[in-house]
Scaffold this active site. Sequence first.
Site, PDB file in Angstrom:
ATOM      1  N   ASP A  11       0.970  -1.013   0.137  1.00 18.91           N
ATOM      2  CA  ASP A  11      -0.003  -0.062  -0.045  1.00 18.91           C
ATOM      3  C   ASP A  11       0.966   1.180   0.027  1.00 18.91           C
ATOM      4  O   ASP A  11       1.665   1.490   0.857  1.00 18.91           O
ATOM      5  CB  ASP A  11      -0.661   0.075   1.219  1.00 18.91           C
ATOM      6  N   ASP A 130     -13.747  -3.553  -2.391  1.00 20.88           N
ATOM      7  CA  ASP A 130     -13.553  -3.291  -1.069  1.00 20.88           C
ATOM      8  C   ASP A 130     -14.890  -3.551  -0.384  1.00 20.88           C
ATOM      9  O   ASP A 130     -15.863  -2.432  -0.889  1.00 20.88           O
ATOM     10  CB  ASP A 130     -12.811  -2.126  -1.068  1.00 20.88           C
TER      11      ASP A 130
END
EC number: 4.3.2.10
Length: 251
Positions: A11, A130
Amino acid sequence: MTTRRIIACLDVKDGKVVKGVRFLDLKLKGDPAELASRYEEEGADEIVFLDISATVEGRKTLLEKVRETASVLSIPLTVGGGVRTVEDVSNLLSNGADKVSLNTVAAENPSVVSMASREFGAQAVVVAIDAKRVGNGWRVFVRSGTKDTGLDAVDWAKRVEEMGAGEILLTSIDRDGTRDGYDLELTKAVVRATKVPVIASGGAGKPDHFLSVFRQAGADAALAAGIFHDGVIRIRELKDYLKDAGIEVRT
């Protein structure tokens, strides 16, 4: 027997790898290229590079960092974050990405998924979902988990497959960074609803969690970040554990 993949996730925010809990409270973990190289040496099957602030900040993915990371790898690299157009997909592929992950743009402009799939092949198109539990199901959130689309996650997975996604990267926002284990119910529901490979993400904390998501939920791949960054689990040891448990992995 299906060969299961172990994927290390980077990330990236402001060019550095970070990790938080449920998409919040981000802590610095290191340089993308250095970590990617380390994970390949440790036995990772693939690397996922997500520029997590690109969409929210209204900018494109950091191509320089993508190139740097791709240059040290011989395993597949998936890149996402800040992708809005088919041209963005093309730019990432020409700068070293093997696959491009589409998240917010898939929900807000679905034609990009189908156009990218036609132009570059389904194998180059990953749709990232997500999902957060709402009531008895799961809803799709975009813009780094800040915007509820109102879409049902399982229905959305079926739709993106129809649009040409070659793979689904499924993250449980509820489990992200908690190390409490993957959301097996969510993963199983999406695996059963689709035919394309599903990457489980969010919640890995110990080797048993990987075993469960493969054996009980049927995931094709399992992704983790924090436990690899912090050295809680070494990928080589994880693969040995899975192999001993009867799971087919690349060694």
